[in-house]
Design an enzyme around this catalytic site. Structure first.
Site, PDB file in Angstrom:
ATOM      1  N   GLN A  78       0.829  -1.198   0.000  1.00  0.00           N
ATOM      2  CA  GLN A  78       0.000   0.000   0.000  1.00  0.00           C
ATOM      3  C   GLN A  78       0.868   1.254   0.000  1.00  0.00           C
ATOM      4  OE1 GLN A  78      -3.269  -0.038   2.716  1.00  0.00           O
ATOM      5  NE2 GLN A  78      -3.899   1.996   2.130  1.00  0.00           N
ATOM      6  N   PHE A  79       1.149   1.754  -1.195  1.00  0.00           N
ATOM      7  CA  PHE A  79       2.000   2.932  -1.335  1.00  0.00           C
ATOM      8  C   PHE A  79       1.371   4.174  -0.712  1.00  0.00           C
ATOM      9  CE2 PHE A  79      -0.744   3.459  -4.980  1.00  0.00           C
ATOM     10  CZ  PHE A  79      -0.844   4.827  -5.156  1.00  0.00           C
ATOM     11  N   THR A  80       0.055   4.183  -0.539  1.00  0.00           N
ATOM     12  CA  THR A  80      -0.614   5.362   0.010  1.00  0.00           C
ATOM     13  C   THR A  80      -0.267   5.611   1.480  1.00  0.00           C
ATOM     14  OG1 THR A  80      -2.624   4.129   0.536  1.00  0.00           O
ATOM     15  CG2 THR A  80      -2.528   5.215  -1.621  1.00  0.00           C
TER      16      THR A  80
END
Length: 150
Positions: A78-80
């Site tokens: 999850q890059f967010t």
């Protein structure tokens, strides 16, 4: 690296309507990787995750780790988790590692967790539009940042 760890009684990931990973009792781990992350960060975080004592013992106290309950992990990239919200209302993601760096670290994390738990780690698909379902137990949700060691 940043991780959001949720104690769950069940969790699953679907991509294009197909289940890519599903678990019962254990952790749903959302993992964010940034450019500055190293193998040392990965190893430290993997140890923290598998040894986190947040499962109930006979007295209802949080004294047990994943191995003590034969728990599982669903690991989701999850890059967010590295969203910058300092300016405006549209988050920026410049701190998140690009796929050429993030994918090998993500795959190594899967192997590291599998080795530490001596079982298969369930996953999503890196970069895919994933639909995550979970039942948070407690709720217990813990965040860890390897740069702050907390």
């Amino acid at each position: 690296m940043r991780a959001v760890i949720q104690r769950v009684t069940e969790a699953s990931c679907k991509v294009d309507g197909k289940i890519t990973g599903t678990i019962n009792d254990g952790f749903l781990v959302l993992l964010g990787i940034e450019d500055a992350d190293t193998q040392e960060d990965l190893e430290w975080l993997a140890q923290k995750i598998v040894n986190m004592r947040v499962f109930g013992d006979a007295d209802g106290l949080m004294n047990k780790a994943l191995a003590n309950i034969d728990g599982n992990i669903l690991l989701i990239s999850q890059f967010t988790l590295f969203a910058s919200t300092k300016k405006g209302t549209r988050p920026g993601f410049t701190r998140a590692a690009r796929p050429d760096k993030a994918i090998p670290l993500y795959e190594t994390m899967i192997k590291q967790l599998s080795s530490l738990l001596n079982k298969e780690i369930q996953t999503g698909i890196f970069g895919a539009d994933m639909k995550i379902s979970l039942v948070n137990d407690g709720p217990v949700t813990i965040t860890i940042d390897t740069k702050n060691k907390e």
